[in-house]
Design a protein around this motif. Structure first.
Motif, PDB file in Angstrom:
ATOM      1  N   GLU A 288      35.909  22.946  22.938  1.00 59.16           N
ATOM      2  CA  GLU A 288      34.792  23.148  22.034  1.00 59.16           C
ATOM      3  C   GLU A 288      34.336  21.805  21.498  1.00 59.16           C
ATOM      4  O   GLU A 288      35.069  20.813  21.546  1.00 59.16           O
ATOM      5  N   ARG A 289      33.109  21.829  21.010  1.00 63.63           N
ATOM      6  CA  ARG A 289      32.548  20.631  20.397  1.00 63.63           C
ATOM      7  C   ARG A 289      31.794  21.077  19.151  1.00 63.63           C
ATOM      8  O   ARG A 289      31.017  22.034  19.199  1.00 63.63           O
TER       9      ARG A 289
ATOM     10  N   ILE B 150      34.765  19.783  32.211  1.00 65.23           N
ATOM     11  CA  ILE B 150      33.708  20.431  31.447  1.00 65.23           C
ATOM     12  C   ILE B 150      32.735  19.392  30.928  1.00 65.23           C
ATOM     13  O   ILE B 150      33.104  18.241  30.713  1.00 65.23           O
ATOM     14  N   TYR B 151      31.480  19.818  30.749  1.00 65.96           N
ATOM     15  CA  TYR B 151      30.416  18.961  30.245  1.00 65.96           C
ATOM     16  C   TYR B 151      29.762  19.628  29.041  1.00 65.96           C
ATOM     17  O   TYR B 151      29.439  20.814  29.092  1.00 65.96           O
ATOM     18  N   PHE B 152      29.594  18.874  27.982  1.00 68.06           N
ATOM     19  CA  PHE B 152      28.886  19.339  26.797  1.00 68.06           C
ATOM     20  C   PHE B 152      27.583  18.582  26.641  1.00 68.06           C
ATOM     21  O   PHE B 152      27.525  17.364  26.817  1.00 68.06           O
TER      22      PHE B 152
ATOM     23  N   TYR C  32      32.020  14.626  28.250  1.00 68.43           N
ATOM     24  CA  TYR C  32      32.675  15.132  29.452  1.00 68.43           C
ATOM     25  C   TYR C  32      34.185  15.056  29.289  1.00 68.43           C
ATOM     26  O   TYR C  32      34.704  14.121  28.677  1.00 68.43           O
TER      27      TYR C  32
ATOM     28  N   ALA D  38      28.092  24.034  26.238  1.00 70.09           N
ATOM     29  CA  ALA D  38      28.738  23.594  27.472  1.00 70.09           C
ATOM     30  C   ALA D  38      28.045  24.229  28.673  1.00 70.09           C
ATOM     31  O   ALA D  38      28.461  25.288  29.140  1.00 70.09           O
TER      32      ALA D  38
ATOM     33  N   SER E  29      35.141  16.609  20.062  1.00 70.94           N
ATOM     34  CA  SER E  29      35.473  17.699  20.973  1.00 70.94           C
ATOM     35  C   SER E  29      36.989  17.867  21.040  1.00 70.94           C
ATOM     36  O   SER E  29      37.737  16.889  20.925  1.00 70.94           O
TER      37      SER E  29
ATOM     38  N   LYS F   9      31.021  24.467  32.821  1.00 73.32           N
ATOM     39  CA  LYS F   9      32.457  24.626  32.593  1.00 73.32           C
ATOM     40  C   LYS F   9      33.179  24.817  33.925  1.00 73.32           C
ATOM     41  O   LYS F   9      34.333  25.256  33.961  1.00 73.32           O
TER      42      LYS F   9
END
Lengths: 114, 112
Positions: free
Chosen positions: A68-69, A47-49, A33, A54, A75, A57
């Protein structure tokens, strides 16, 4: 690593420049996060991955913000054409996975746009 | 409906006293209510958390009281110590969502 690591700790940039903020989550944590903490304010979700994708967003404030991750690990949060109102502490957190309750936060990156 | 309102903004308590911080929410879909403690220059750290199926949770000197009908929850710090001086954030998370919605924080100062 032992905890969530963020770099740099502090970043001063000129208005209009692009910046990249990095987050190394706890090893094995699939959820990541990004939050923003402005002076005197609470934490604002960005944002949460989950893995490299994701699904949420919804907190990114404008199209100047992207993240990006890669490899399900590191990330990068990128802010293009920085503005003074972007000045804040950017916090990254990670957790074991979706539904896991405890999120562990890094120490944050303090961004100052001059 | 996504807001969590926190009060007071700042609090000064004498050593040994009880610190009380309050939060209120509107969205009844919230199902997880954590409290975070943040020291200067550090990220927030989870202190204690509660779900709506219980009215109180205690961990050491820290207690969460939860009032589902009033949509309020509070943090009580018993026997407050100078080392408790920090900023405290309440938060809430909605069923099916991963993000936390945070209150604006309470800066606690425990005087020696």
């Amino acid at each position: 690593g032992a905890g969530v690591s963020q770099s740099p700790s502090n970043k001063v940039t000129e208005k209009g420049k692009d910046v990249e903020l990095r987050c190394d989550p706890i090893s094995g944590h699939t959820a990541l996060y990004w939050y923003r903490q402005s002076l005197g304010q609470g934490l604002e979700f960005l944002i949460y991955f989950q893995g490299n994708s994701a699904p949420d967003k919804s907190g990114l404030p404008s199209d100047r913000f992207s993240a990006e991750r890669t490899g399900g690990s590191v990330s990068t949060l990128t802010i293009q054409r920085t503005q003074q109102e972007d000045s804040a502490v950017y916090l990254c957190a990670s957790s074991l996975g979706p539904g896991d309750t405890e999120a562990f936060f890094g120490q944050g990156t303090r961004l100052t746009v001059v | 409906q996504q807001q969590v309102k926190q009060s007071p903004q700042s609090l000064i308590v004498q050593k040994g006293g009880i610190s009380i911080i309050n939060c209120a929410y509107e969205n009844t879909a919230f199902d997880y209510f954590p409290w975070y403690q943040q020291f200067p220059g550090k990220g927030p750290a989870l202190l204690i958390a509660i779900r709506p199926d219980v009215s109180e949770k205690k961990e050491g000197r820290f207690t969460i009281s939860f009032n589902k009908s009033a949509k309020q929850f509070s943090l009580h710090i018993m026997d407050s110590q100078p080392g408790d001086s920090a900023t405290y954030f309440c938060a809430a998370r909605r069923t099916g969502f991963q993000k936390l919605v945070f209150g604006t924080g309470t800066r606690l100062l425990v005087s020696p």
